[in-house]
Design a protein around this motif. Structure first.
Motif, PDB file in Angstrom:
ATOM      1  N   LEU A   1       0.950  -5.083 -11.456  1.00 44.78           N
ATOM      2  CA  LEU A   1       0.122  -3.827 -11.709  1.00 44.78           C
ATOM      3  C   LEU A   1      -0.152  -3.182 -10.218  1.00 44.78           C
ATOM      4  O   LEU A   1      -0.259  -3.818  -9.142  1.00 44.78           O
ATOM      5  CB  LEU A   1      -1.216  -3.784 -12.263  1.00 44.78           C
ATOM      6  CG  LEU A   1      -1.057  -4.409 -13.678  1.00 44.78           C
ATOM      7  CD1 LEU A   1      -2.440  -4.535 -14.413  1.00 44.78           C
ATOM      8  CD2 LEU A   1      -0.315  -3.232 -14.403  1.00 44.78           C
ATOM      9  N   PRO A   2       0.054  -1.720  -9.902  1.00 40.33           N
ATOM     10  CA  PRO A   2       0.333  -0.759 -11.168  1.00 40.33           C
ATOM     11  C   PRO A   2       2.067  -0.541 -11.063  1.00 40.33           C
ATOM     12  O   PRO A   2       2.262   0.347 -12.102  1.00 40.33           O
ATOM     13  CB  PRO A   2      -0.102   0.475 -10.251  1.00 40.33           C
ATOM     14  CG  PRO A   2       0.250   0.174  -8.947  1.00 40.33           C
ATOM     15  CD  PRO A   2      -0.092  -1.262  -8.615  1.00 40.33           C
ATOM     16  N   GLN A   3       2.986  -1.177 -10.385  1.00 42.55           N
ATOM     17  CA  GLN A   3       4.315  -0.991 -10.309  1.00 42.55           C
ATOM     18  C   GLN A   3       5.101  -1.201 -11.908  1.00 42.55           C
ATOM     19  O   GLN A   3       6.020  -0.496 -12.333  1.00 42.55           O
ATOM     20  CB  GLN A   3       5.015  -2.107  -9.458  1.00 42.55           C
ATOM     21  CG  GLN A   3       4.640  -1.371  -8.189  1.00 42.55           C
ATOM     22  CD  GLN A   3       3.581  -2.259  -7.473  1.00 42.55           C
ATOM     23  OE1 GLN A   3       2.820  -3.072  -8.412  1.00 42.55           O
ATOM     24  NE2 GLN A   3       3.161  -1.976  -6.227  1.00 42.55           N
TER      25      GLN A   3
ATOM     26  N   LEU B   1      -5.149   8.686 -13.479  1.00 43.98           N
ATOM     27  CA  LEU B   1      -4.681   8.080 -12.399  1.00 43.98           C
ATOM     28  C   LEU B   1      -4.653   9.165 -11.009  1.00 43.98           C
ATOM     29  O   LEU B   1      -5.225   8.997 -10.239  1.00 43.98           O
ATOM     30  CB  LEU B   1      -3.425   7.643 -12.215  1.00 43.98           C
ATOM     31  CG  LEU B   1      -3.187   6.375 -12.979  1.00 43.98           C
ATOM     32  CD1 LEU B   1      -1.523   5.779 -12.931  1.00 43.98           C
ATOM     33  CD2 LEU B   1      -3.713   4.969 -12.050  1.00 43.98           C
ATOM     34  N   ALA B   2      -4.523  10.447 -11.692  1.00 43.65           N
ATOM     35  CA  ALA B   2      -4.537  11.620 -10.599  1.00 43.65           C
ATOM     36  C   ALA B   2      -6.004  12.020 -10.531  1.00 43.65           C
ATOM     37  O   ALA B   2      -6.405  12.185  -9.500  1.00 43.65           O
ATOM     38  CB  ALA B   2      -3.805  12.662 -11.387  1.00 43.65           C
ATOM     39  N   ARG B   3      -6.737  11.816 -11.400  1.00 43.54           N
ATOM     40  CA  ARG B   3      -8.324  12.039 -11.288  1.00 43.54           C
ATOM     41  C   ARG B   3      -8.872  11.166 -10.154  1.00 43.54           C
ATOM     42  O   ARG B   3      -9.668  11.486  -9.384  1.00 43.54           O
ATOM     43  CB  ARG B   3      -9.277  12.059 -12.457  1.00 43.54           C
ATOM     44  CG  ARG B   3      -8.743  13.305 -13.409  1.00 43.54           C
ATOM     45  CD  ARG B   3     -10.060  13.239 -14.569  1.00 43.54           C
ATOM     46  NE  ARG B   3     -10.036  12.096 -15.307  1.00 43.54           N
ATOM     47  CZ  ARG B   3      -9.365  11.975 -16.421  1.00 43.54           C
ATOM     48  NH1 ARG B   3      -8.532  13.024 -16.883  1.00 43.54           N
ATOM     49  NH2 ARG B   3      -9.258  10.956 -17.284  1.00 43.54           N
ATOM     50  N   ARG B   4      -8.438   9.946 -10.289  1.00 42.11           N
ATOM     51  CA  ARG B   4      -8.973   8.785  -9.331  1.00 42.11           C
ATOM     52  C   ARG B   4      -8.344   9.050  -7.650  1.00 42.11           C
ATOM     53  O   ARG B   4      -8.989   8.983  -6.999  1.00 42.11           O
ATOM     54  CB  ARG B   4      -8.553   7.541  -9.695  1.00 42.11           C
ATOM     55  CG  ARG B   4      -9.553   6.983 -10.986  1.00 42.11           C
ATOM     56  CD  ARG B   4      -9.161   5.563 -11.342  1.00 42.11           C
ATOM     57  NE  ARG B   4     -10.012   5.291 -12.369  1.00 42.11           N
ATOM     58  CZ  ARG B   4     -11.240   4.826 -12.272  1.00 42.11           C
ATOM     59  NH1 ARG B   4     -11.714   4.595 -10.970  1.00 42.11           N
ATOM     60  NH2 ARG B   4     -12.030   4.437 -13.400  1.00 42.11           N
TER      61      ARG B   4
ATOM     62  N   LEU C   1       0.847  -1.301   0.028  1.00 42.09           N
ATOM     63  CA  LEU C   1      -0.019  -0.014   0.045  1.00 42.09           C
ATOM     64  C   LEU C   1       0.814   1.242   0.043  1.00 42.09           C
ATOM     65  O   LEU C   1       0.647   2.271  -0.762  1.00 42.09           O
ATOM     66  CB  LEU C   1      -0.984   0.132   1.240  1.00 42.09           C
ATOM     67  CG  LEU C   1      -1.839   1.139   1.212  1.00 42.09           C
ATOM     68  CD1 LEU C   1      -3.068   1.100   0.075  1.00 42.09           C
ATOM     69  CD2 LEU C   1      -2.783   0.911   2.733  1.00 42.09           C
ATOM     70  N   ALA C   2       1.933   1.055   0.942  1.00 41.49           N
ATOM     71  CA  ALA C   2       2.982   2.380   0.735  1.00 41.49           C
ATOM     72  C   ALA C   2       3.507   2.680  -0.556  1.00 41.49           C
ATOM     73  O   ALA C   2       3.588   3.569  -1.331  1.00 41.49           O
ATOM     74  CB  ALA C   2       3.831   2.165   1.881  1.00 41.49           C
ATOM     75  N   GLY C   3       3.995   1.526  -1.248  1.00 44.28           N
ATOM     76  CA  GLY C   3       4.427   1.627  -2.562  1.00 44.28           C
ATOM     77  C   GLY C   3       3.530   2.241  -3.554  1.00 44.28           C
ATOM     78  O   GLY C   3       3.848   3.250  -4.357  1.00 44.28           O
ATOM     79  N   GLU C   4       2.087   1.823  -3.709  1.00 42.71           N
ATOM     80  CA  GLU C   4       1.071   2.201  -4.444  1.00 42.71           C
ATOM     81  C   GLU C   4       0.953   3.644  -4.158  1.00 42.71           C
ATOM     82  O   GLU C   4       0.837   4.601  -5.088  1.00 42.71           O
ATOM     83  CB  GLU C   4      -0.204   1.603  -4.417  1.00 42.71           C
ATOM     84  CG  GLU C   4       0.085   0.175  -4.587  1.00 42.71           C
ATOM     85  CD  GLU C   4      -1.084  -0.707  -4.679  1.00 42.71           C
ATOM     86  OE1 GLU C   4      -1.330  -1.897  -4.866  1.00 42.71           O
ATOM     87  OE2 GLU C   4      -2.243   0.020  -4.037  1.00 42.71           O
TER      88      GLU C   4
END
Length: 478
Positions: A212-214, A470-473, A108-111
């Motif tokens: 995903l998403p890395q 991704l930014a909008r989400r 979660l921290a990586g995402e």
């Protein structure tokens, strides 16, 4: 302290001895001294008899006590062992829970960090475009056309390479893909297949499967290609059906297994955390002679079983006969895992597939994101990843070709992806070939995008669409 019973017994023995002496003295007429001797002798025998009997009784009591003590010790040891087993089980659960929580927190921290990076890149891109728009001059009227004699050839517009996506590891040395083969008749195609097999012109192309998403490369799929006598490439879709009809698919599968193991050994030199998917035909499972040959080879390379995944079509698992089922059981018994591809619908039985050794299911991204699948399945596609995960099966989204699909698949909790968006299948460079040879080496951006990128006007433009989505989400609507 002397017990009362002992004193009573002693008094009784004295009375019995004295009575015996008195009887002998008064009735038998024996003298007093002789009667006293007989009485003393009788008292002595009584004392000895009492001592021996008490010793025997004490020994029996001590034996019983020792036996009771041994039984109690055994019960205590059994209880201690049971408490130790329970304590070990509790410690194992606590350790597993802590490790799972740590892994989830780290993921979660990586995402979150990755999302923050994307938002910062998007903000920089928007600021850059705003600066360009603010600096652009205002044109009120079109300028008059220049004279013919004053026209000079314009300099070529600057181009920028596409921004590389996330690093992929390990990166095998890949050669550029050859030109596709020309169409030909079935008889010519069968002859070309036989010639290619006999002359060992079977090539292995690798297409990465990324997290995903890395977008970190986790597996590679070995894609089969054949070259004819003119080095023209025969794709798998072009020759598989003809090879099955001509009875050559077993030889092809065996050669593919051999090449896949060779490729896997080369990849594992750089990283142990990598795997290869190898496609196997249903005809190979149904042919005892061919399957025994493949099974012997896989048995010899049993140490690679955790990293070599055998892939079958969905239709193969739906039409398994007794022979095919026994073949699959033999492979699973040796530790090999299976994958299902060519999925045409989402009517799956996770428990049955997991019992047969299936650990991966590849579903086309378009099929997962198709709203019409909701009416034909018992579960919503967004819940499919969680359902399969309960049985130890990973969902892989394949044929991904756009950033928008990646954003939607993340909402479906899909953790593995494959497609031309990340990299097309490319042939593996021959072992020992130099990176500075005539054939250029594949660049990192080629591993994360299909083909050569088109010229763009800004370095941040290639990923603007995906970053914006991704930014909008992440930040929500303004």
């Amino acid at each position: 302290m002397i017990r009362i019973s002992t004193i009573f017994i002693a008094i009784c023995m004295v009375l019995v001895a004295a009575s015996l002496g008195f009887v002998l003295y008064s009735v038998a007429g024996i003298s007093g001294s002789e009667s006293a001797i007989v009485a003393l002798t009788a008292l002595t025998f009584l004392i000895l008899y009492n001592a021996v009997s008490m010793r025997l009784r004490d020994r029996t009591d001590v034996g019983n006590q020792i036996a009771d003590l041994s039984g109690g010790t055994a019960d205590l040891a059994r209880q201690v062992a049971e408490f130790g087993r329970r304590l070990a089980a509790v410690e194992g659960r606590v350790t597993s829970a802590n490790s799972t929580s740590a892994d989830r927190t780290q993921a979660l921290a990586g995402e979150i960090n990755e999302l923050g990076t994307l938002v910062r890149e998007l903000a920089a891109s928007v600021a850059h475009h705003e600066e360009m728009l603010a600096a652009a001059p205002v044109v009120h009227a079109p300028a008059p056309p220049p004279r013919e004699d004053l026209i000079q050839p314009s300099a070529p517009a600057p181009t920028y390479a596409a921004a590389p996506a996330y690093a992929a590891e390990p990166e095998p040395e890949l050669a550029p893909a050859p030109v596709a083969a020309i169409p030909r008749s079935q008889s010519q195609l069968l002859g070309a297949i036989k010639s290619a097999i006999d002359e060992n012109r079977l090539d292995i192309y690798l297409q990465p499967m990324v997290t995903l998403p890395q977008r970190k490369v986790r597996y590679y799929e070995a894609v089969t290609r054949l070259r004819d006598e003119r080095d023209q490439v025969l794709a798998a879709d072009d020759f598989i059906a003809v090879a099955e009809a001509g009875g050559l698919i077993g030889r092809i599968d065996h050669l593919v297994m051999v090449r896949s193991v060779q490729v896997l050994r080369r990849l594992m030199v750089r990283s142990k955390d990598v795997g290869v998917f190898c496609n196997v035909s249903a005809a190979t499972l149904a042919s005892p002679g061919t399957f025994i040959q493949c099974l012997d080879f896989l048995e010899a390379n049993r140490a690679l079983a955790p990293s070599l995944v055998l892939e079958f079509k969905q239709a193969t698992f739906r039409h398994l006969g007794p022979v095919e089922s026994e073949s699959l059981a033999a492979l699973a018994q040796r530790g090999y895992r299976f994958s299902i591809d060519h999925v045409t619908d989402l009517r799956l039985e996770p428990r049955e597939l997991a019992d047969r050794g299936v650990r991966f299911i590849k579903v086309p991204a378009a099929l997962l994101l198709d709203d019409r699948q909701i009416a034909t399945t018992d579960i919503h596609p967004s819940d499919l990843s969680d359902l399969l995960g309960r049985y130890g099966i990973d969902l892989v989204a394949e044929r991904i070709e756009g950033e928008r699909s990646v954003v939607d698949l993340l909402d479906y909790d899909v953790r593995l992806g494959q497609g031309f968006l990340f990299a097309p299948p490319r042939p593996l460079r021959p072992e020992g070939a130099s990176a500075t040879a005539d054939t250029p080496q594949t660049k990192p951006q080629d591993l994360n995008g299909a083909g050569n990128p088109a010229p763009v006007s800004s370095p941040a433009a290639p990923r603007a669409t995906g970053n914006a989505a991704l930014a909008r989400r992440a930040v929500g609507p303004n």
